[in-house]
Design a protein around this motif. Structure first.
Motif, PDB file in Angstrom:
ATOM      1  N   GLY A  46     -17.656 -16.744  29.236  1.00  0.00           N
ATOM      2  CA  GLY A  46     -17.213 -16.614  27.850  1.00  0.00           C
ATOM      3  C   GLY A  46     -18.234 -17.191  26.880  1.00  0.00           C
ATOM      4  N   GLU A  47     -18.843 -18.303  27.237  1.00  0.00           N
ATOM      5  CA  GLU A  47     -19.828 -18.923  26.353  1.00  0.00           C
ATOM      6  C   GLU A  47     -21.085 -18.060  26.238  1.00  0.00           C
ATOM      7  OE1 GLU A  47     -20.433 -22.967  27.536  1.00  0.00           O
ATOM      8  OE2 GLU A  47     -18.365 -23.538  27.118  1.00  0.00           O
ATOM      9  N   VAL A  48     -21.502 -17.456  27.351  1.00  0.00           N
ATOM     10  CA  VAL A  48     -22.651 -16.539  27.300  1.00  0.00           C
ATOM     11  C   VAL A  48     -22.344 -15.374  26.363  1.00  0.00           C
ATOM     12  CG1 VAL A  48     -24.046 -14.902  28.631  1.00  0.00           C
ATOM     13  CG2 VAL A  48     -23.522 -17.150  29.584  1.00  0.00           C
ATOM     14  N   LEU A  49     -21.177 -14.760  26.553  1.00  0.00           N
ATOM     15  CA  LEU A  49     -20.801 -13.605  25.727  1.00  0.00           C
ATOM     16  C   LEU A  49     -20.617 -13.999  24.263  1.00  0.00           C
ATOM     17  CD1 LEU A  49     -18.293 -11.996  28.254  1.00  0.00           C
ATOM     18  CD2 LEU A  49     -20.520 -11.065  27.583  1.00  0.00           C
ATOM     19  N   GLN A  50     -20.059 -15.188  24.024  1.00  0.00           N
ATOM     20  CA  GLN A  50     -19.883 -15.654  22.646  1.00  0.00           C
ATOM     21  C   GLN A  50     -21.240 -15.801  21.962  1.00  0.00           C
ATOM     22  OE1 GLN A  50     -17.387 -19.154  22.093  1.00  0.00           O
ATOM     23  NE2 GLN A  50     -18.620 -19.805  20.358  1.00  0.00           N
ATOM     24  N   ASP A  51     -22.197 -16.431  22.640  1.00  0.00           N
ATOM     25  CA  ASP A  51     -23.523 -16.619  22.038  1.00  0.00           C
ATOM     26  C   ASP A  51     -24.226 -15.287  21.795  1.00  0.00           C
ATOM     27  OD1 ASP A  51     -23.160 -19.305  21.985  1.00  0.00           O
ATOM     28  OD2 ASP A  51     -24.689 -19.807  23.470  1.00  0.00           O
ATOM     29  N   SER A  68     -15.353  -9.097  27.074  1.00  0.00           N
ATOM     30  CA  SER A  68     -15.772  -9.944  25.964  1.00  0.00           C
ATOM     31  C   SER A  68     -15.539 -11.411  26.274  1.00  0.00           C
ATOM     32  CB  SER A  68     -14.981  -9.572  24.707  1.00  0.00           C
ATOM     33  OG  SER A  68     -13.607  -9.892  24.907  1.00  0.00           O
ATOM     34  N   ALA A  69     -16.035 -12.259  25.358  1.00  0.00           N
ATOM     35  CA  ALA A  69     -15.787 -13.691  25.461  1.00  0.00           C
ATOM     36  C   ALA A  69     -14.288 -13.980  25.417  1.00  0.00           C
ATOM     37  CB  ALA A  69     -16.499 -14.414  24.326  1.00  0.00           C
ATOM     38  N   GLN A  70     -13.579 -13.275  24.563  1.00  0.00           N
ATOM     39  CA  GLN A  70     -12.133 -13.498  24.444  1.00  0.00           C
ATOM     40  C   GLN A  70     -11.433 -13.268  25.784  1.00  0.00           C
ATOM     41  OE1 GLN A  70      -9.555 -10.575  22.324  1.00  0.00           O
ATOM     42  NE2 GLN A  70      -9.194 -12.286  20.900  1.00  0.00           N
ATOM     43  N   LEU A  82      -9.106 -24.035  21.958  1.00  0.00           N
ATOM     44  CA  LEU A  82     -10.049 -24.296  20.873  1.00  0.00           C
ATOM     45  C   LEU A  82     -11.138 -23.228  20.846  1.00  0.00           C
ATOM     46  CD1 LEU A  82     -10.878 -26.234  18.602  1.00  0.00           C
ATOM     47  CD2 LEU A  82     -12.061 -27.629  20.313  1.00  0.00           C
ATOM     48  N   LYS A  83     -11.640 -22.833  22.020  1.00  0.00           N
ATOM     49  CA  LYS A  83     -12.653 -21.774  22.102  1.00  0.00           C
ATOM     50  C   LYS A  83     -12.123 -20.461  21.529  1.00  0.00           C
ATOM     51  CE  LYS A  83     -16.221 -23.574  24.416  1.00  0.00           C
ATOM     52  NZ  LYS A  83     -17.626 -23.516  23.909  1.00  0.00           N
ATOM     53  N   LEU A  84     -10.878 -20.144  21.823  1.00  0.00           N
ATOM     54  CA  LEU A  84     -10.291 -18.896  21.329  1.00  0.00           C
ATOM     55  C   LEU A  84     -10.127 -18.916  19.811  1.00  0.00           C
ATOM     56  CD1 LEU A  84      -7.719 -18.320  24.202  1.00  0.00           C
ATOM     57  CD2 LEU A  84      -9.575 -16.758  23.580  1.00  0.00           C
ATOM     58  N   VAL A  85      -9.854 -20.096  19.244  1.00  0.00           N
ATOM     59  CA  VAL A  85      -9.770 -20.187  17.789  1.00  0.00           C
ATOM     60  C   VAL A  85     -11.152 -19.949  17.166  1.00  0.00           C
ATOM     61  CG1 VAL A  85      -9.117 -21.614  15.822  1.00  0.00           C
ATOM     62  CG2 VAL A  85      -7.843 -21.807  17.952  1.00  0.00           C
ATOM     63  N   VAL A  86     -12.198 -20.450  17.821  1.00  0.00           N
ATOM     64  CA  VAL A  86     -13.561 -20.202  17.333  1.00  0.00           C
ATOM     65  C   VAL A  86     -13.819 -18.692  17.253  1.00  0.00           C
ATOM     66  CG1 VAL A  86     -16.026 -20.463  17.843  1.00  0.00           C
ATOM     67  CG2 VAL A  86     -14.477 -22.399  18.166  1.00  0.00           C
ATOM     68  N   LEU A  87     -13.360 -17.957  18.259  1.00  0.00           N
ATOM     69  CA  LEU A  87     -13.548 -16.501  18.248  1.00  0.00           C
ATOM     70  C   LEU A  87     -12.768 -15.867  17.098  1.00  0.00           C
ATOM     71  CD1 LEU A  87     -13.428 -15.538  22.038  1.00  0.00           C
ATOM     72  CD2 LEU A  87     -15.393 -16.173  20.636  1.00  0.00           C
ATOM     73  N   ASP A  88     -11.567 -16.389  16.814  1.00  0.00           N
ATOM     74  CA  ASP A  88     -10.809 -15.901  15.650  1.00  0.00           C
ATOM     75  C   ASP A  88     -11.614 -16.093  14.367  1.00  0.00           C
ATOM     76  OD1 ASP A  88      -8.624 -14.972  16.993  1.00  0.00           O
ATOM     77  OD2 ASP A  88      -7.293 -16.618  16.478  1.00  0.00           O
ATOM     78  N   GLU A  89     -12.210 -17.278  14.241  1.00  0.00           N
ATOM     79  CA  GLU A  89     -13.016 -17.562  13.048  1.00  0.00           C
ATOM     80  C   GLU A  89     -14.220 -16.616  12.979  1.00  0.00           C
ATOM     81  OE1 GLU A  89     -16.399 -20.561  11.712  1.00  0.00           O
ATOM     82  OE2 GLU A  89     -14.765 -21.546  12.792  1.00  0.00           O
ATOM     83  N   ASP A 139      -7.755 -17.617   7.852  1.00  0.00           N
ATOM     84  CA  ASP A 139      -6.509 -18.346   7.591  1.00  0.00           C
ATOM     85  C   ASP A 139      -5.899 -18.844   8.897  1.00  0.00           C
ATOM     86  OD1 ASP A 139      -6.437 -18.137   4.784  1.00  0.00           O
ATOM     87  OD2 ASP A 139      -5.704 -16.088   4.908  1.00  0.00           O
ATOM     88  N   SER A 140      -5.807 -17.931   9.855  1.00  0.00           N
ATOM     89  CA  SER A 140      -5.242 -18.288  11.159  1.00  0.00           C
ATOM     90  C   SER A 140      -6.083 -19.361  11.838  1.00  0.00           C
ATOM     91  CB  SER A 140      -5.161 -17.046  12.055  1.00  0.00           C
ATOM     92  OG  SER A 140      -4.819 -17.389  13.375  1.00  0.00           O
ATOM     93  N   ALA A 141      -7.415 -19.203  11.785  1.00  0.00           N
ATOM     94  CA  ALA A 141      -8.309 -20.164  12.428  1.00  0.00           C
ATOM     95  C   ALA A 141      -8.157 -21.551  11.819  1.00  0.00           C
ATOM     96  CB  ALA A 141      -9.756 -19.688  12.323  1.00  0.00           C
TER      97      ALA A 141
END
Length: 363
Positions: free
Chosen positions: A156-161, A170-172, A196-203, A209-211
């Motif tokens: 997930g971290e690789v895909l997020q970056d 996906s990272a999600q 917390l990681k999933l909230v970062v993806l929301d942001e 607002d949700s994040a």
């Protein structure tokens, strides 16, 4: 007692570089903060070794502390250190003989973490896929399932970056799979870290607002460490700043900066000043924005491509807000775009394109 205290262990002298000090930390499976406490040195000292690599040589008194720490390590940690050292020198370990070699798997995760820090995504994916392909999840295999969950999180971290945030591969998706594994294992801290990681993806996806609401909730979540709760506080400010609520953002970012200073987390302290700079820029306070970004640039702990792009993109954004510095801002933004394309940092490219488009519209 620090690792260098006491005389009961006779250490074998070893000439330590910053890279080898980092490999010993990985072999001992300690965070930067825990490793610093174990050795009896400041966390910023460990961060300095690791950012300098082979060019950094710990002081003579610290060399002796590292010798003693290695001598006092258990057999598994010494084997891991030897393996990591040989791999760092280009040697290939022997292939495992039958079944799952959990020690080799854990070592590959350490190597993946290093590769991710350098944005060496193909190598990181090779190391991750090696284990995801061969491991068959088994709820009765606690050790294997723990490594499986950690590997999914690393994917997930690789895909997020890389900016692959949503979708079937996906990272999600990787974070959600890892969350299910750690929920089954009954590991609440790791579950909360993944939330917390999933909230970062929301942001990152623009659901600000949700994040912001979820980050705020996580700042008081006792499942998380104080360090992670402080990160959540910083990210509340980040989401608010992206919404244009820059005054409110500063009220969250400044306490986060104080928190990182108290925790002796120099990397996060520097990053928080970068976020503060952008909030001040959004509030048209260019003097405060310039001061904050200069602190972030002067005190950066690592110089990985991703962190370099993030810092310089923020700096370019501030320069573009000052008519006297727009040419310098465009040049810096072009450099950031080049590095982002070189290392496949798609999310950063999207941000750069957005800043450039907004500037052109305003011009």
């Amino acid at each position: 007692m620090a690792a260098g205290e006491g005389t009961e262990v006779a250490a074998t002298a070893h000439h330590w570089s910053g890279r080898e000090a980092r490999l010993l930390r990985h072999a001992l499976r300690l965070s930067v903060r825990a490793y610093a406490a174990y050795l009896g040195v400041a966390a910023r000292t460990v961060a300095k070794w690791e950012s300098g690599g082979t060019a950094t040589i710990p002081r003579p008194d610290t060399q002796a502390i590292l010798d003693t720490a290695l001598a006092r390590a258990d057999d598994n940690a010494r084997r891991r250190f030897d393996l990591l050292l040989r791999q760092a020198n280009g040697e290939q370990p022997a292939a495992p003989h039958g079944g799952y070699d959990f020690e080799a798997w854990a070592d590959d995760l350490d190597r993946t973490m290093v590769s991710l820090g350098r944005q060496e995504f193909p190598l990181a994916r090779t190391l991750i896929d090696r284990w995801l392909r061969q491991y068959q999840p088994n709820s009765n295999d606690t050790r294997g399932m723990d490594l499986y969950g950690r590997t999914l999180r690393m994917l997930g971290e690789v895909l997020q970056d890389q900016g692959v945030i949503q979708g079937p591969l996906s990272a999600q998706q990787s974070y959600r799979r890892a969350l299910r594994v750690f929920s089954e294992l009954g590991m609440p801290r790791r579950v909360a870290q993944l939330e917390l990681k999933l909230v970062v993806l929301d942001e990152m996806s623009g659901r600000l607002d949700s994040a912001a609401r979820q980050y705020e909730s996580l700042t008081a979540d006792e499942r998380l460490s104080e360090h992670d709760r402080t990160k959540a506080r910083l990210w509340v400010g980040t989401a608010l700043s992206k919404k244009g609520l820059n005054g409110q953002a500063v009220n969250h970012i400044v306490p986060a900066i104080r928190g990182f200073e108290k925790l002796e987390e120099p990397s996060d302290w520097s990053i928080a000043h970068q976020k503060l700079a952008l909030a001040h820029r959004g509030d048209n306070n260019l003097t405060a924005a310039t001061e904050a970004i200069e602190i972030a640039l002067a005190h950066k702990v690592s110089d990985t491509p991703l962190q370099r792009v993030r810092l310089n993109t923020a700096y370019a954004h501030i320069l573009l807000s000052d008519q006297a510095n727009t040419d310098a801002g465009i040049r810096l933004l072009d450099q950031c775009a080049h590095v982002s394309r070189q290392f496949g940092l798609r999310h950063q490219l999207t941000s750069i394109d957005g800043i450039r488009l907004a500037f052109e519209r305003q011009a």
